[in-house]
Design a protein around this motif. Structure first.
Motif, short mmCIF file in Angstrom:
data_model
loop_
_atom_site.label_atom_id
_atom_site.label_comp_id
_atom_site.label_asym_id
_atom_site.label_seq_id
_atom_site.Cartn_x
_atom_site.Cartn_y
_atom_site.Cartn_z
N GLU A 273 -13.96 17.68 74.25
CA GLU A 273 -14.93 17.94 75.34
C GLU A 273 -16.25 18.49 74.78
O GLU A 273 -17.31 18.17 75.29
CB GLU A 273 -14.33 18.89 76.38
CG GLU A 273 -13.08 18.36 77.07
CD GLU A 273 -13.24 16.94 77.60
OE1 GLU A 273 -14.35 16.58 78.06
OE2 GLU A 273 -12.27 16.16 77.53
N ALA A 358 -17.09 25.18 82.57
CA ALA A 358 -16.13 24.85 83.63
C ALA A 358 -15.74 23.38 83.58
O ALA A 358 -14.54 23.05 83.62
CB ALA A 358 -16.74 25.20 84.99
N VAL A 359 -16.73 22.52 83.43
CA VAL A 359 -16.40 21.09 83.43
C VAL A 359 -15.62 20.71 82.17
O VAL A 359 -14.64 19.94 82.23
CB VAL A 359 -17.66 20.21 83.64
CG1 VAL A 359 -18.64 20.32 82.50
CG2 VAL A 359 -17.29 18.75 83.83
N ALA A 361 -13.64 22.68 80.45
CA ALA A 361 -12.29 23.25 80.56
C ALA A 361 -11.43 22.41 81.50
O ALA A 361 -10.26 22.14 81.23
CB ALA A 361 -12.38 24.69 81.06
N ARG A 362 -12.04 21.99 82.61
CA ARG A 362 -11.28 21.17 83.57
C ARG A 362 -10.85 19.85 82.93
O ARG A 362 -9.70 19.45 83.02
CB ARG A 362 -12.15 20.92 84.81
CG ARG A 362 -11.44 20.15 85.91
CD ARG A 362 -12.30 20.00 87.16
NE ARG A 362 -13.66 19.53 86.94
CZ ARG A 362 -13.99 18.27 86.63
NH1 ARG A 362 -13.07 17.35 86.50
NH2 ARG A 362 -15.27 17.93 86.45
N LYS A 363 -11.78 19.21 82.24
CA LYS A 363 -11.44 17.92 81.63
C LYS A 363 -10.42 18.08 80.49
O LYS A 363 -9.54 17.23 80.31
CB LYS A 363 -12.70 17.21 81.14
CG LYS A 363 -13.53 16.63 82.30
CD LYS A 363 -14.88 16.15 81.85
CE LYS A 363 -14.89 14.70 81.47
NZ LYS A 363 -16.25 14.18 81.23
N CYS A 365 -8.02 20.02 80.41
CA CYS A 365 -6.68 20.22 80.98
C CYS A 365 -6.15 18.97 81.69
O CYS A 365 -5.02 18.99 82.21
CB CYS A 365 -6.69 21.42 81.93
SG CYS A 365 -6.96 22.97 81.05
N GLY A 369 -4.04 19.43 85.20
CA GLY A 369 -4.67 20.74 85.31
C GLY A 369 -4.06 21.78 84.38
O GLY A 369 -4.30 22.97 84.53
N THR A 378 -4.41 27.02 81.40
CA THR A 378 -5.09 26.52 82.60
C THR A 378 -6.59 26.42 82.27
O THR A 378 -7.04 26.96 81.25
CB THR A 378 -4.93 27.52 83.76
OG1 THR A 378 -5.59 28.74 83.36
CG2 THR A 378 -3.46 27.80 84.06
N PRO A 379 -7.36 25.77 83.15
CA PRO A 379 -8.81 25.74 82.90
C PRO A 379 -9.40 27.15 82.74
O PRO A 379 -10.31 27.36 81.92
CB PRO A 379 -9.36 25.03 84.13
CG PRO A 379 -8.23 24.12 84.55
CD PRO A 379 -6.98 24.90 84.28
N GLU A 383 -11.56 28.44 79.55
CA GLU A 383 -12.91 29.06 79.67
C GLU A 383 -12.96 30.39 78.93
O GLU A 383 -13.97 30.72 78.30
CB GLU A 383 -13.27 29.26 81.14
CG GLU A 383 -13.73 27.96 81.80
CD GLU A 383 -14.43 28.20 83.12
OE1 GLU A 383 -15.45 28.93 83.14
OE2 GLU A 383 -13.94 27.67 84.14
#
Ligand code: NZQ
Ligand code: ZN
Length: 390
Positions: A273, A358-359, A361-363, A365, A369, A378-379, A383
Protein backbone atom coordinates in the motif's frame (compact mmCIF):
# COMPACT_ATOMS: atom_id res chain seq x y z
CA UNK A 1 2.78 -29.13 11.88
CA UNK A 2 0.89 -29.03 8.60
CA UNK A 3 1.46 -31.41 5.72
CA UNK A 4 2.88 -29.87 2.57
CA UNK A 5 4.04 -30.53 -0.96
CA UNK A 6 7.60 -29.72 -2.03
CA UNK A 7 7.88 -29.13 -5.77
CA UNK A 8 10.17 -26.36 -7.08
CA UNK A 9 10.84 -27.15 -10.72
CA UNK A 10 13.00 -24.13 -11.65
CA UNK A 11 16.29 -25.06 -13.30
CA UNK A 12 19.01 -22.72 -12.03
CA UNK A 13 22.34 -21.98 -13.65
CA UNK A 14 24.34 -20.36 -10.86
CA UNK A 15 27.66 -18.58 -11.21
CA UNK A 16 29.81 -16.86 -13.80
CA UNK A 17 30.08 -17.90 -17.43
CA UNK A 18 26.80 -19.80 -17.58
CA UNK A 19 25.21 -17.72 -20.35
CA UNK A 20 26.55 -20.18 -22.90
CA UNK A 21 23.54 -22.33 -21.95
CA UNK A 22 21.00 -19.61 -22.74
CA UNK A 23 20.46 -20.46 -26.40
CA UNK A 24 20.10 -24.16 -25.75
CA UNK A 25 17.56 -23.58 -22.95
CA UNK A 26 15.44 -21.09 -24.91
CA UNK A 27 15.46 -23.27 -28.01
CA UNK A 28 13.63 -26.00 -26.08
CA UNK A 29 10.53 -23.80 -26.18
CA UNK A 30 10.73 -22.55 -29.77
CA UNK A 31 12.33 -19.91 -31.96
CA UNK A 32 10.51 -16.67 -31.23
CA UNK A 33 11.68 -14.90 -28.09
CA UNK A 34 10.32 -11.80 -26.39
CA UNK A 35 13.24 -10.17 -24.56
CA UNK A 36 12.05 -7.92 -21.73
CA UNK A 37 14.07 -5.50 -19.61
CA UNK A 38 13.90 -2.31 -17.61
CA UNK A 39 15.27 1.18 -17.96
CA UNK A 40 18.65 0.34 -19.45
CA UNK A 41 20.93 -0.98 -16.69
CA UNK A 42 21.45 -4.16 -18.71
CA UNK A 43 22.90 -2.09 -21.54
CA UNK A 44 25.15 -0.11 -19.19
CA UNK A 45 26.68 -3.28 -17.73
CA UNK A 46 27.22 -4.88 -21.14
CA UNK A 47 24.75 -7.68 -20.50
CA UNK A 48 22.41 -6.77 -23.35
CA UNK A 49 25.16 -7.32 -25.93
CA UNK A 50 26.15 -10.65 -24.39
CA UNK A 51 22.54 -11.86 -24.36
CA UNK A 52 21.95 -10.77 -27.95
CA UNK A 53 25.11 -12.57 -29.04
CA UNK A 54 23.88 -15.80 -27.46
CA UNK A 55 20.43 -15.46 -29.01
CA UNK A 56 21.87 -14.79 -32.43
CA UNK A 57 24.26 -17.71 -32.13
CA UNK A 58 21.31 -19.98 -31.34
CA UNK A 59 19.43 -18.69 -34.40
CA UNK A 60 16.53 -17.28 -32.37
CA UNK A 61 14.21 -14.56 -33.59
CA UNK A 62 14.13 -11.76 -31.00
CA UNK A 63 11.46 -9.17 -30.23
CA UNK A 64 12.13 -6.59 -27.52
CA UNK A 65 10.15 -4.81 -24.86
CA UNK A 66 12.14 -2.35 -22.76
CA UNK A 67 11.28 0.30 -20.20
CA UNK A 68 9.65 -1.90 -17.56
CA UNK A 69 9.38 0.34 -14.51
CA UNK A 70 10.43 -0.38 -10.91
CA UNK A 71 7.07 -1.21 -9.27
CA UNK A 72 6.03 -2.41 -12.74
CA UNK A 73 2.89 -0.96 -14.26
CA UNK A 74 -0.03 -2.77 -15.79
CA UNK A 75 0.50 -0.77 -19.01
CA UNK A 76 3.82 -2.58 -19.60
CA UNK A 77 2.15 -5.91 -18.94
CA UNK A 78 -0.59 -5.12 -21.45
CA UNK A 79 1.97 -4.12 -24.05
CA UNK A 80 3.97 -7.33 -23.54
CA UNK A 81 0.91 -9.58 -23.68
CA UNK A 82 -0.15 -7.92 -26.93
CA UNK A 83 3.34 -8.35 -28.40
CA UNK A 84 3.28 -12.06 -27.54
CA UNK A 85 0.01 -12.46 -29.40
CA UNK A 86 0.99 -10.30 -32.35
CA UNK A 87 4.37 -11.98 -32.91
CA UNK A 88 3.36 -15.48 -31.93
CA UNK A 89 6.02 -15.61 -29.21
CA UNK A 90 7.21 -19.02 -27.96
CA UNK A 91 9.15 -18.00 -24.86
CA UNK A 92 9.79 -14.84 -22.82
CA UNK A 93 13.26 -13.92 -21.60
CA UNK A 94 13.21 -11.49 -18.66
CA UNK A 95 16.54 -9.79 -17.95
CA UNK A 96 16.63 -7.63 -14.85
CA UNK A 97 15.38 -7.33 -11.29
CA UNK A 98 12.10 -8.40 -9.75
CA UNK A 99 10.10 -5.73 -11.55
CA UNK A 100 11.09 -7.00 -14.98
CA UNK A 101 10.58 -10.64 -14.04
CA UNK A 102 7.21 -9.96 -12.35
CA UNK A 103 5.86 -7.97 -15.30
CA UNK A 104 7.05 -10.69 -17.67
CA UNK A 105 5.16 -13.32 -15.69
CA UNK A 106 1.88 -11.49 -16.22
CA UNK A 107 2.69 -10.86 -19.88
CA UNK A 108 3.21 -14.62 -20.30
CA UNK A 109 -0.14 -15.30 -18.64
CA UNK A 110 -1.86 -12.43 -20.47
CA UNK A 111 -0.72 -13.86 -23.79
CA UNK A 112 -2.89 -16.94 -23.15
CA UNK A 113 -6.21 -15.17 -22.54
CA UNK A 114 -8.50 -12.75 -24.36
CA UNK A 115 -9.20 -10.44 -21.42
CA UNK A 116 -7.25 -7.51 -19.93
CA UNK A 117 -4.32 -8.81 -17.78
CA UNK A 118 -5.46 -6.49 -14.97
CA UNK A 119 -8.42 -8.88 -14.56
CA UNK A 120 -5.91 -11.33 -13.04
CA UNK A 121 -5.42 -8.83 -10.22
CA UNK A 122 -8.62 -6.85 -9.75
CA UNK A 123 -11.79 -8.08 -8.09
CA UNK A 124 -12.47 -10.41 -11.04
CA UNK A 125 -9.45 -12.50 -9.96
CA UNK A 126 -9.50 -14.24 -13.35
CA UNK A 127 -7.89 -17.68 -13.22
CA UNK A 128 -4.27 -18.05 -14.35
CA UNK A 129 -4.34 -21.51 -15.86
CA UNK A 130 -1.68 -21.09 -18.51
CA UNK A 131 1.33 -18.95 -19.32
CA UNK A 132 3.96 -18.98 -22.03
CA UNK A 133 7.32 -20.31 -20.77
CA UNK A 134 9.55 -17.81 -18.98
CA UNK A 135 13.33 -17.80 -18.66
CA UNK A 136 15.02 -15.20 -16.45
CA UNK A 137 18.45 -13.65 -16.05
CA UNK A 138 18.59 -12.01 -12.64
CA UNK A 139 20.52 -8.76 -12.13
CA UNK A 140 19.43 -7.73 -8.61
CA UNK A 141 19.21 -9.92 -5.50
CA UNK A 142 15.97 -9.11 -3.73
CA UNK A 143 12.56 -10.44 -4.61
CA UNK A 144 13.21 -14.10 -5.40
CA UNK A 145 10.98 -13.72 -8.45
CA UNK A 146 13.58 -15.77 -10.33
CA UNK A 147 12.49 -18.88 -8.43
CA UNK A 148 8.94 -18.24 -7.27
CA UNK A 149 5.50 -18.18 -8.83
CA UNK A 150 4.57 -14.68 -7.63
CA UNK A 151 4.41 -11.26 -9.16
CA UNK A 152 3.27 -7.82 -8.08
CA UNK A 153 1.85 -5.20 -10.46
CA UNK A 154 0.94 -1.53 -9.94
CA UNK A 155 -1.99 0.35 -11.41
CA UNK A 156 -1.55 4.10 -11.00
CA UNK A 157 -5.12 4.83 -12.13
CA UNK A 158 -6.64 2.85 -9.27
CA UNK A 159 -3.70 3.45 -6.84
CA UNK A 160 -3.36 -0.30 -6.43
CA UNK A 161 -0.35 -2.56 -6.15
CA UNK A 162 -1.47 -6.16 -6.13
CA UNK A 163 0.35 -9.48 -6.02
CA UNK A 164 -0.67 -12.92 -7.06
CA UNK A 165 0.81 -16.41 -7.05
CA UNK A 166 0.17 -18.78 -9.92
CA UNK A 167 2.10 -21.90 -10.76
CA UNK A 168 2.15 -21.39 -14.55
CA UNK A 169 4.15 -18.19 -13.95
CA UNK A 170 7.13 -20.01 -12.42
CA UNK A 171 10.24 -19.39 -14.53
CA UNK A 172 11.33 -22.61 -16.24
CA UNK A 173 15.01 -21.66 -16.11
CA UNK A 174 16.85 -18.88 -14.25
CA UNK A 175 20.41 -17.68 -14.69
CA UNK A 176 21.97 -16.38 -11.47
CA UNK A 177 25.34 -14.77 -12.01
CA UNK A 178 26.45 -12.78 -8.95
CA UNK A 179 28.81 -10.64 -11.05
CA UNK A 180 25.76 -9.13 -12.77
CA UNK A 181 24.88 -7.51 -9.45
CA UNK A 182 28.24 -5.74 -9.01
CA UNK A 183 26.73 -2.60 -10.54
CA UNK A 184 23.66 -2.49 -8.26
CA UNK A 185 23.70 0.81 -6.34
CA UNK A 186 24.26 0.88 -2.57
CA UNK A 187 20.62 1.97 -2.11
CA UNK A 188 19.20 -0.91 -4.19
CA UNK A 189 21.62 -3.34 -2.54
CA UNK A 190 20.33 -2.23 0.85
CA UNK A 191 16.67 -2.39 -0.21
CA UNK A 192 17.17 -5.80 -1.81
CA UNK A 193 18.82 -7.15 1.33
CA UNK A 194 15.91 -5.94 3.46
CA UNK A 195 13.45 -7.56 1.07
CA UNK A 196 15.24 -10.92 1.36
CA UNK A 197 15.32 -10.54 5.15
CA UNK A 198 11.64 -9.72 5.23
CA UNK A 199 10.67 -12.78 3.17
CA UNK A 200 12.29 -14.88 5.87
CA UNK A 201 10.84 -12.92 8.80
CA UNK A 202 7.32 -13.20 7.41
CA UNK A 203 7.61 -16.99 7.64
CA UNK A 204 9.75 -17.18 10.78
CA UNK A 205 7.35 -15.03 12.82
CA UNK A 206 4.23 -17.05 12.28
CA UNK A 207 2.19 -18.69 14.99
CA UNK A 208 1.77 -21.96 13.14
CA UNK A 209 3.87 -24.86 14.46
CA UNK A 210 7.54 -24.61 13.50
CA UNK A 211 9.81 -27.22 12.04
CA UNK A 212 13.09 -26.93 13.97
CA UNK A 213 15.12 -27.73 10.86
CA UNK A 214 13.49 -24.90 8.91
CA UNK A 215 13.93 -22.43 11.76
CA UNK A 216 17.67 -23.20 11.76
CA UNK A 217 17.75 -22.78 8.00
CA UNK A 218 16.00 -19.40 8.26
CA UNK A 219 18.30 -18.21 11.03
CA UNK A 220 21.26 -19.18 8.85
CA UNK A 221 19.85 -17.19 5.94
CA UNK A 222 19.19 -14.12 8.10
CA UNK A 223 22.75 -14.32 9.48
CA UNK A 224 24.00 -14.55 5.91
CA UNK A 225 22.35 -11.23 5.08
CA UNK A 226 23.62 -9.58 8.26
CA UNK A 227 27.13 -10.76 7.39
CA UNK A 228 27.26 -10.10 3.65
CA UNK A 229 25.04 -7.09 2.90
CA UNK A 230 27.54 -4.72 4.58
CA UNK A 231 30.37 -6.38 2.63
CA UNK A 232 28.51 -5.84 -0.65
CA UNK A 233 28.03 -2.17 0.30
CA UNK A 234 31.72 -1.71 1.13
CA UNK A 235 33.04 -3.81 -1.75
CA UNK A 236 30.45 -3.95 -4.54
CA UNK A 237 32.57 -6.42 -6.52
CA UNK A 238 33.04 -8.93 -3.73
CA UNK A 239 31.92 -12.18 -5.37
CA UNK A 240 31.39 -14.09 -2.13
CA UNK A 241 29.10 -11.39 -0.76
CA UNK A 242 27.09 -11.00 -3.97
CA UNK A 243 26.81 -14.79 -4.39
CA UNK A 244 25.56 -15.29 -0.82
CA UNK A 245 22.95 -12.57 -1.22
CA UNK A 246 21.83 -13.93 -4.58
CA UNK A 247 21.29 -17.53 -3.55
CA UNK A 248 19.63 -16.43 -0.30
CA UNK A 249 17.22 -14.25 -2.28
CA UNK A 250 16.02 -17.28 -4.23
CA UNK A 251 15.71 -19.62 -1.25
CA UNK A 252 13.99 -17.06 0.96
CA UNK A 253 10.83 -17.18 -1.11
CA UNK A 254 10.85 -20.24 -3.37
CA UNK A 255 8.51 -22.06 -0.99
CA UNK A 256 11.03 -24.28 0.76
CA UNK A 257 11.15 -22.50 4.13
CA UNK A 258 7.39 -22.24 4.24
CA UNK A 259 7.08 -25.90 5.23
CA UNK A 260 3.29 -25.91 5.13
CA UNK A 261 2.66 -22.70 7.05
CA UNK A 262 -0.56 -21.15 5.80
CA UNK A 263 -0.80 -17.90 7.76
CA UNK A 264 -0.69 -14.77 5.67
CA UNK A 265 2.24 -12.38 5.66
CA UNK A 266 1.94 -9.10 7.54
CA UNK A 267 4.50 -6.50 6.45
CA UNK A 268 4.20 -7.18 2.72
CA UNK A 269 0.49 -6.31 2.45
CA UNK A 270 1.16 -3.11 4.42
CA UNK A 271 4.18 -2.24 2.31
CA UNK A 272 2.43 -2.76 -1.01
CA UNK A 273 0.00 0.00 0.00
CA UNK A 274 2.92 2.37 0.65
CA UNK A 275 4.41 1.57 -2.77
CA UNK A 276 1.01 1.85 -4.45
CA UNK A 277 0.53 5.45 -3.35
CA UNK A 278 4.08 6.75 -2.93
CA UNK A 279 5.91 4.57 -5.48
CA UNK A 280 8.69 3.95 -2.94
CA UNK A 281 11.14 1.06 -3.27
CA UNK A 282 9.66 -2.12 -1.83
CA UNK A 283 12.63 -2.89 0.44
CA UNK A 284 12.62 0.61 1.88
CA UNK A 285 8.96 0.28 2.86
CA UNK A 286 9.71 -3.06 4.51
CA UNK A 287 12.64 -1.57 6.45
CA UNK A 288 10.39 1.16 7.80
CA UNK A 289 7.61 -1.21 8.80
CA UNK A 290 9.25 -4.41 10.02
CA UNK A 291 10.87 -3.35 13.33
CA UNK A 292 7.75 -1.32 14.27
CA UNK A 293 5.43 -4.23 13.41
CA UNK A 294 7.60 -6.56 15.52
CA UNK A 295 7.42 -4.15 18.43
CA UNK A 296 3.64 -3.77 18.07
CA UNK A 297 3.01 -7.52 18.01
CA UNK A 298 5.31 -8.45 20.90
CA UNK A 299 3.54 -9.84 23.98
CA UNK A 300 3.94 -12.54 26.64
CA UNK A 301 2.35 -15.19 24.40
CA UNK A 302 4.90 -14.86 21.60
CA UNK A 303 8.00 -13.53 23.35
CA UNK A 304 9.84 -16.85 23.09
CA UNK A 305 10.03 -16.54 19.29
CA UNK A 306 11.52 -13.06 19.61
CA UNK A 307 14.07 -14.40 22.09
CA UNK A 308 15.02 -17.18 19.69
CA UNK A 309 15.47 -14.57 16.94
CA UNK A 310 17.52 -12.21 19.08
CA UNK A 311 19.82 -14.94 20.38
CA UNK A 312 20.27 -16.97 17.20
CA UNK A 313 20.42 -14.19 14.62
CA UNK A 314 21.95 -11.25 16.49
CA UNK A 315 23.80 -13.08 19.26
CA UNK A 316 21.97 -11.35 22.11
CA UNK A 317 22.68 -12.73 25.60
CA UNK A 318 19.68 -14.96 26.26
CA UNK A 319 20.15 -15.14 30.03
CA UNK A 320 18.36 -11.83 30.59
CA UNK A 321 14.60 -11.29 31.05
CA UNK A 322 12.77 -12.54 27.92
CA UNK A 323 11.20 -9.14 27.20
CA UNK A 324 14.60 -7.45 27.45
CA UNK A 325 16.14 -9.97 25.07
CA UNK A 326 13.21 -9.62 22.64
CA UNK A 327 13.45 -5.82 22.57
CA UNK A 328 17.20 -5.97 22.06
CA UNK A 329 16.65 -8.19 19.00
CA UNK A 330 14.25 -5.62 17.53
CA UNK A 331 16.67 -2.79 18.31
CA UNK A 332 19.53 -4.57 16.57
CA UNK A 333 17.38 -5.29 13.52
CA UNK A 334 16.44 -1.60 13.26
CA UNK A 335 20.09 -0.65 13.72
CA UNK A 336 21.02 -3.03 10.89
CA UNK A 337 18.44 -1.55 8.51
CA UNK A 338 18.92 2.11 9.35
CA UNK A 339 22.56 2.45 10.50
CA UNK A 340 24.43 -0.38 8.79
CA UNK A 341 22.47 -0.38 5.52
CA UNK A 342 21.87 3.37 5.72
CA UNK A 343 18.18 3.45 4.85
CA UNK A 344 15.88 6.31 5.94
CA UNK A 345 14.23 5.51 9.26
CA UNK A 346 10.92 7.39 9.24
CA UNK A 347 7.81 7.98 7.13
CA UNK A 348 8.46 11.70 7.52
CA UNK A 349 11.86 11.39 5.81
CA UNK A 350 10.35 9.67 2.77
CA UNK A 351 7.25 11.88 2.61
CA UNK A 352 4.54 9.41 3.65
CA UNK A 353 1.63 11.44 5.04
CA UNK A 354 -0.96 10.78 7.75
CA UNK A 355 -3.82 11.69 5.45
CA UNK A 356 -3.27 8.41 3.59
CA UNK A 357 -3.00 6.11 6.62
CA UNK A 358 -6.69 5.21 6.80
CA UNK A 359 -7.07 4.18 3.18
CA UNK A 360 -3.75 2.29 3.14
CA UNK A 361 -4.66 0.46 6.36
CA UNK A 362 -8.10 -0.46 5.06
CA UNK A 363 -6.73 -1.80 1.79
CA UNK A 364 -3.92 -3.72 3.54
CA UNK A 365 -6.57 -5.58 5.55
CA UNK A 366 -8.44 -6.63 2.40
CA UNK A 367 -12.10 -7.47 1.94
CA UNK A 368 -12.29 -9.33 5.24
CA UNK A 369 -11.04 -6.29 7.14
CA UNK A 370 -8.36 -8.27 9.00
CA UNK A 371 -4.73 -8.91 8.20
CA UNK A 372 -4.41 -12.51 9.36
CA UNK A 373 -0.70 -12.89 9.99
CA UNK A 374 1.57 -13.54 12.96
CA UNK A 375 -0.91 -11.51 14.97
CA UNK A 376 -4.26 -10.63 13.41
CA UNK A 377 -4.38 -6.90 12.71
CA UNK A 378 -7.38 -4.64 12.13
CA UNK A 379 -7.14 -1.40 10.13
CA UNK A 380 -6.86 0.45 13.47
CA UNK A 381 -3.83 -1.69 14.41
CA UNK A 382 -2.22 -1.02 11.05
CA UNK A 383 -2.72 2.71 11.48
CA UNK A 384 -0.99 2.51 14.86
CA UNK A 385 1.96 0.72 13.24
CA UNK A 386 2.10 3.49 10.62
CA UNK A 387 2.17 6.06 13.44
CA UNK A 388 5.13 4.23 15.00
CA UNK A 389 7.01 4.75 11.72
CA UNK A 390 6.71 8.56 11.84
O1 NZQ B 1 15.26 -0.71 -14.79
P1 NZQ B 1 16.74 -0.88 -14.80
O2 NZQ B 1 17.44 0.08 -15.66
O3 NZQ B 1 17.13 -2.31 -15.06
O4 NZQ B 1 17.25 -0.50 -13.31
C1 NZQ B 1 16.84 -1.18 -12.14
C2 NZQ B 1 15.85 -0.38 -11.31
O5 NZQ B 1 16.01 0.99 -11.48
C3 NZQ B 1 18.03 -1.28 -11.21
N1 NZQ B 1 18.87 -2.43 -11.48
C4 NZQ B 1 18.53 -3.74 -11.59
N2 NZQ B 1 19.62 -4.50 -11.79
C5 NZQ B 1 20.68 -3.65 -11.83
C6 NZQ B 1 20.22 -2.35 -11.64
N3 NZQ B 1 21.03 -1.27 -11.63
C7 NZQ B 1 22.35 -1.51 -11.83
N4 NZQ B 1 22.87 -2.74 -12.00
C8 NZQ B 1 22.07 -3.83 -12.02
N5 NZQ B 1 22.62 -5.05 -12.15
O6 NZQ B 1 17.46 -1.39 -9.92
C9 NZQ B 1 16.24 -0.69 -9.88
C10 NZQ B 1 15.21 -1.54 -9.16
O7 NZQ B 1 14.89 -2.70 -9.91
P2 NZQ B 1 13.61 -3.56 -9.54
O8 NZQ B 1 13.53 -4.69 -10.51
O9 NZQ B 1 12.42 -2.69 -9.38
O10 NZQ B 1 14.00 -4.10 -8.07
P3 NZQ B 1 13.58 -5.39 -7.29
O11 NZQ B 1 14.30 -6.57 -7.81
O12 NZQ B 1 13.75 -5.06 -5.88
O13 NZQ B 1 12.01 -5.60 -7.64
C11 NZQ B 1 11.03 -4.92 -6.92
C12 NZQ B 1 9.64 -5.33 -7.35
O14 NZQ B 1 9.36 -6.72 -7.08
C13 NZQ B 1 8.19 -6.84 -6.24
C14 NZQ B 1 8.22 -5.53 -5.49
O15 NZQ B 1 6.98 -5.25 -4.89
C15 NZQ B 1 8.59 -4.56 -6.57
O16 NZQ B 1 7.49 -4.23 -7.39
N6 NZQ B 1 8.23 -8.07 -5.45
C16 NZQ B 1 8.13 -9.25 -6.09
C17 NZQ B 1 8.06 -10.44 -5.42
C18 NZQ B 1 7.91 -11.75 -6.09
N7 NZQ B 1 7.90 -11.83 -7.39
O17 NZQ B 1 7.74 -12.76 -5.45
C19 NZQ B 1 8.11 -10.52 -3.97
C20 NZQ B 1 8.58 -9.28 -3.34
O18 NZQ B 1 8.12 -9.28 -2.01
C21 NZQ B 1 8.18 -8.01 -4.00
O19 NZQ B 1 6.89 -7.60 -3.62
ZN1 ZN C 1 9.29 -8.58 -0.71
Amino acid sequence: MNSFVYDIPVKVYFGENQLGHLGEELSKFGKRVLLTYGGGSIKRIGLYDKVMAELTKAGLEVFELSGIEPNPRIESVRKGAEMCKEHNIDVLLAVGGGSTIDATKFMAAGACVDHDPWDFLNEKWAPIEKALPIVSILTLSATGSEMDMGGVISNLDTRDKIGRLARPMLPRVSFLDPTLTYSVSPYQTACGSVDIFSHIIEVYFNMEPDLYMLDCFMEGMMKTIVKFAPVALREPENYEARANLMWTSSWAINGFINGGKRKAWSCHPMEHELSAIYDITHGLGLALLTPRWMEYCLDESNVSKYVQFAVNVFGVDGSQEPMVVAREGIRLLAKFFFDTLGLPRTFTEVGIKREDYAVMARKACGAEGILRGFKDLTPADVEKIFEMCE
